[in-house]
Design a protein around this motif. Structure first.
Motif, mmCIF file in Angstrom:
data_model
loop_
_atom_site.group_PDB
_atom_site.id
_atom_site.type_symbol
_atom_site.label_atom_id
_atom_site.label_comp_id
_atom_site.label_asym_id
_atom_site.label_seq_id
_atom_site.Cartn_x
_atom_site.Cartn_y
_atom_site.Cartn_z
ATOM 1 N N GLY A 133 23.085 32.869 14.051
ATOM 2 C CA GLY A 133 23.203 33.586 12.775
ATOM 3 C C GLY A 133 23.213 32.700 11.540
ATOM 4 O O GLY A 133 23.241 33.210 10.422
ATOM 5 N N ALA A 134 23.168 31.371 11.744
ATOM 6 C CA ALA A 134 23.055 30.488 10.568
ATOM 7 C C ALA A 134 21.604 30.080 10.329
ATOM 8 O O ALA A 134 21.309 29.271 9.455
ATOM 9 N N GLY A 135 20.694 30.633 11.130
ATOM 10 C CA GLY A 135 19.269 30.355 10.942
ATOM 11 C C GLY A 135 18.606 31.443 10.113
ATOM 12 O O GLY A 135 19.283 32.299 9.532
ATOM 13 N N PHE A 136 17.301 31.424 10.107
ATOM 14 C CA PHE A 136 16.520 32.315 9.237
ATOM 15 C C PHE A 136 16.742 33.805 9.559
ATOM 16 O O PHE A 136 17.339 34.550 8.777
ATOM 17 N N ILE A 137 16.309 34.240 10.734
ATOM 18 C CA ILE A 137 16.355 35.686 11.005
ATOM 19 C C ILE A 137 17.789 36.132 11.297
ATOM 20 O O ILE A 137 18.228 37.193 10.843
ATOM 21 N N GLY A 138 18.528 35.288 12.023
ATOM 22 C CA GLY A 138 19.913 35.641 12.357
ATOM 23 C C GLY A 138 20.752 35.880 11.105
ATOM 24 O O GLY A 138 21.545 36.829 11.044
ATOM 25 N N SER A 139 20.582 35.039 10.091
ATOM 26 C CA SER A 139 21.395 35.207 8.872
ATOM 27 C C SER A 139 20.980 36.474 8.127
ATOM 28 O O SER A 139 21.824 37.212 7.616
ATOM 29 N N ASN A 140 19.682 36.745 8.086
ATOM 30 C CA ASN A 140 19.232 37.994 7.455
ATOM 31 C C ASN A 140 19.818 39.198 8.193
ATOM 32 O O ASN A 140 20.193 40.195 7.583
ATOM 33 N N PHE A 141 19.912 39.061 9.520
ATOM 34 C CA PHE A 141 20.482 40.155 10.326
ATOM 35 C C PHE A 141 21.978 40.324 10.038
ATOM 36 O O PHE A 141 22.474 41.447 9.927
ATOM 37 N N VAL A 142 22.686 39.201 9.904
ATOM 38 C CA VAL A 142 24.124 39.268 9.575
ATOM 39 C C VAL A 142 24.313 40.060 8.272
ATOM 40 O O VAL A 142 25.123 40.998 8.203
ATOM 41 N N TYR A 143 23.547 39.711 7.247
ATOM 42 C CA TYR A 143 23.690 40.403 5.954
ATOM 43 C C TYR A 143 23.300 41.880 6.064
ATOM 44 O O TYR A 143 23.949 42.760 5.492
ATOM 45 N N TYR A 144 22.239 42.142 6.819
ATOM 46 C CA TYR A 144 21.774 43.523 7.002
ATOM 47 C C TYR A 144 22.873 44.367 7.648
ATOM 48 O O TYR A 144 23.178 45.483 7.205
ATOM 49 N N MET A 145 23.518 43.813 8.684
ATOM 50 C CA MET A 145 24.526 44.580 9.427
ATOM 51 C C MET A 145 25.822 44.738 8.626
ATOM 52 O O MET A 145 26.447 45.804 8.637
ATOM 53 N N LEU A 146 26.240 43.678 7.935
ATOM 54 C CA LEU A 146 27.476 43.775 7.140
ATOM 55 C C LEU A 146 27.313 44.845 6.064
ATOM 56 O O LEU A 146 28.248 45.583 5.750
ATOM 57 N N ASP A 147 26.103 44.918 5.530
ATOM 58 C CA ASP A 147 25.831 45.878 4.476
ATOM 59 C C ASP A 147 25.748 47.309 5.037
ATOM 60 O O ASP A 147 26.312 48.248 4.481
ATOM 61 N N LYS A 148 25.077 47.436 6.165
ATOM 62 C CA LYS A 148 24.837 48.791 6.708
ATOM 63 C C LYS A 148 26.044 49.368 7.451
ATOM 64 O O LYS A 148 26.239 50.584 7.467
ATOM 65 N N TYR A 149 26.827 48.509 8.090
ATOM 66 C CA TYR A 149 27.954 48.994 8.902
ATOM 67 C C TYR A 149 29.258 48.344 8.430
ATOM 68 O O TYR A 149 29.738 47.381 9.038
ATOM 69 N N PRO A 150 29.870 48.862 7.380
ATOM 70 C CA PRO A 150 31.063 48.224 6.810
ATOM 71 C C PRO A 150 32.255 48.202 7.774
ATOM 72 O O PRO A 150 33.193 47.438 7.558
ATOM 73 N N ASP A 151 32.200 49.021 8.858
ATOM 74 C CA ASP A 151 33.333 49.002 9.799
ATOM 75 C C ASP A 151 33.045 48.159 11.049
ATOM 76 O O ASP A 151 33.873 48.098 11.954
ATOM 77 N N TYR A 152 31.887 47.496 11.112
ATOM 78 C CA TYR A 152 31.602 46.630 12.266
ATOM 79 C C TYR A 152 32.163 45.237 12.019
ATOM 80 O O TYR A 152 32.161 44.755 10.879
ATOM 81 N N LYS A 153 32.567 44.584 13.118
ATOM 82 C CA LYS A 153 32.929 43.159 13.025
ATOM 83 C C LYS A 153 31.729 42.352 13.500
ATOM 84 O O LYS A 153 31.202 42.609 14.593
ATOM 85 N N ILE A 154 31.314 41.406 12.699
ATOM 86 C CA ILE A 154 30.160 40.574 13.067
ATOM 87 C C ILE A 154 30.653 39.140 13.260
ATOM 88 O O ILE A 154 31.249 38.551 12.345
ATOM 89 N N ILE A 155 30.410 38.614 14.453
ATOM 90 C CA ILE A 155 30.818 37.231 14.743
ATOM 91 C C ILE A 155 29.566 36.402 14.971
ATOM 92 O O ILE A 155 28.748 36.724 15.841
ATOM 93 N N CYS A 156 29.426 35.357 14.187
ATOM 94 C CA CYS A 156 28.255 34.483 14.326
ATOM 95 C C CYS A 156 28.620 33.275 15.168
ATOM 96 O O CYS A 156 29.584 32.569 14.874
ATOM 97 N N VAL A 157 27.835 33.044 16.212
ATOM 98 C CA VAL A 157 27.979 31.844 17.047
ATOM 99 C C VAL A 157 26.780 30.960 16.775
ATOM 100 O O VAL A 157 25.634 31.381 16.970
ATOM 101 N N ASP A 158 27.025 29.764 16.286
ATOM 102 C CA ASP A 158 25.892 28.881 15.972
ATOM 103 C C ASP A 158 26.396 27.444 16.052
ATOM 104 O O ASP A 158 27.505 27.144 15.588
ATOM 105 N N CYS A 159 25.607 26.552 16.654
ATOM 106 C CA CYS A 159 26.072 25.162 16.758
ATOM 107 C C CYS A 159 25.559 24.315 15.590
ATOM 108 O O CYS A 159 25.796 23.110 15.563
#
Ligand code: NAD
Ligand code: TDX
Length: 341
Positions: free
Chosen positions: A10-36
């Motif tokens: 989620g710290a890369g190109f598509i993963g980060s866009n997905f993180v923002y998309y989901m945080l915006d669309k689902y305010p009650d979801y918890k999003i955890i990013c795993v990235d090395c």
């Protein structure tokens, strides 16, 4: 309903866009990013997400079974989505080993932990490159989900291997997984080693724009948010065990994209430099998205003309993001890859 979603890479190109998309669309979801945080992962990309109490970042390698298991035990995810990968074809030609480790072994490790903990749903983010390429003189041909796997590069072979493992887990262990195979993405936070950002950044600096071979290779471009939308639909409504192709019928030759970028930036075409071709260079990619359209109602929202405009504007207004990247190790990469060309 509240869900916990683990997003790897989620710290890369598509993963980060997905993180923002989901945080915006689902305010009650918890999003955890795993990235090395490899060279392609950038914590500054997640700066805004880190302010959101529903977002958490864990610096972890997807090959680290014990670390992943501890995190999953603690957080009990409803869905795991694997974006984490080595993603650049040119780097895979220079050094394939890490592609095998991350893309194949990493996928298998994640699935193993999911199996041990009975995670209810896993999604593998794959690519149209697993199908190999199509000829330029057969515009009637497209990749469907039943097109045979025929990978060309170490990158695509590693992604294809991961896909085969996912499907084998589905059949053997009734593992609850889906796979998406998307065409080329473009948009914000795209790492500067890839065609579109590289050409924008070089053009802005009046540097040569290195076009491989004859420049006639065709890619099927999709705005990154439309890919995020497709994954959202698949994880919520897609059928377990299924593969979904994602693409918006937007085929373009590389040279036409490069010329368009130059035009938009008011730079001369004399900056174009034809360089040695990529080894094993795939000629044409083209996705048939009928299945995801008919089964899940997916259609892209952003037309290329608008998407490329937004993308160029983003690179113009986020210079600090890419300048930080290209001032570091990237310079050695650029000299190695393009120095002799
Ligand atoms: P990217 O290279 O921009 O990002 C990859 C991310 O994964 C980085 O943040 C990196 O730090 C992380 N990562 C790498 N190895 C890791 C490991 N071992 N453990 C944890 N994290 C690790 O890639 P991208 O372009 O955002 O691609 C994301 C996914 O989408 C990949 O699986 C890729 O194959 C697939 N894909 C990409 C495109 C495209 O056009 N970029 C198209 C179709 C599919
Ligand atoms: O300097 C360049 N000059 C050039 O002509 C670069 C970096 C690329 N190219 C060409 C090669 C390809 O035909 O442009 C095209 C696009 O190249 P990339 O941006 O490297 O993408 P591609 O190889 O098509 O792969 C991308 O799409 C599928 C992603 O990087 C993959 O992760 C994804 O799976």
């Amino acid at each position: 309903m509240e869900k916990t979603i683990i997003v790897t890479g989620g710290a890369g190109f598509i993963g980060s866009n997905f993180v923002y998309y989901m945080l915006d669309k689902y305010p009650d979801y918890k999003i955890i990013c795993v990235d090395c945080l490899t060279y392609a992962g950038n914590l500054s990309t997640l700066k805004e997400a880190l302010k959101n109490p529903n977002f958490r970042f864990e610096k972890l390698n997807i090959c680290d079974h014990d670390g992943i298991k501890t995190l999953f035990e603690e957080t009990r995810p409803d869905i795991v989505i694997n974006f984490a990968a080595e993603s650049h074809v040119d780097r895979s030609i220079e050094g394939p080993e890490i592609f095998v480790d991350t893309n194949i072994k990493g996928t298998q490790t994640l699935m193993e932990v999911c199996r041990e903990l009975n995670v209810p749903r896993y999604h593998q983010v794959s690519t149209d490159e697993v199908y190999g390429d199509l000829p330029l003189d057969r515009p009637d041909l497209f990749f469907t989900e039943t097109t045979p796997i025929h990978a060309s590069s170490p990158y695509s072979a590693s992604k294809a291997s991961a896909d085969l493992l996912v499907l084998a887990y589905c059949r053997t262990y009734k593992f609850p997984a889906t796979i998406s195979r998307c065409s080329n993405n473009y948009g914000p936070f795209h790492f500067p080693e890839k065609l579109i950002p590289l050409m924008i950044i070089n053009a802005l600096a009046d540097k040569p724009l290195p076009v491989y071979g004859d420049g006639l290779n065709v890619r099927d471009w999709l705005y990154v948010e439309d890919h995020c939308k497709a994954i959202d639909l698949i994880i919520h409504n897609g059928k377990i065990g299924e593969v979904y192709n994602v693409g918006g019928h937007n085929e373009m030759a590389n040279i036409d994209i490069v010329k368009l970028i130059l035009k938009k930036l008011d730079k001369p075409e004399s900056l174009i430099t034809f360089v040695e071709d990529r080894k094993g260079h795939d000629r044409r990619y083209a996705i048939d998205p009928t299945k995801i359209h008919e089964e899940l109602g997916w259609l892209p929202d952003t037309k290329f003309a608008d998407g490329i405009e937004k993308t160029i504007d983003w690179y113009l207004s986020h210079k600090e993001w890419w300048q930080e990247i290209i001032s570091g190790e990237y310079q050695n990469y650029y000299a190695k890859m393009y120095g002799g060309k």
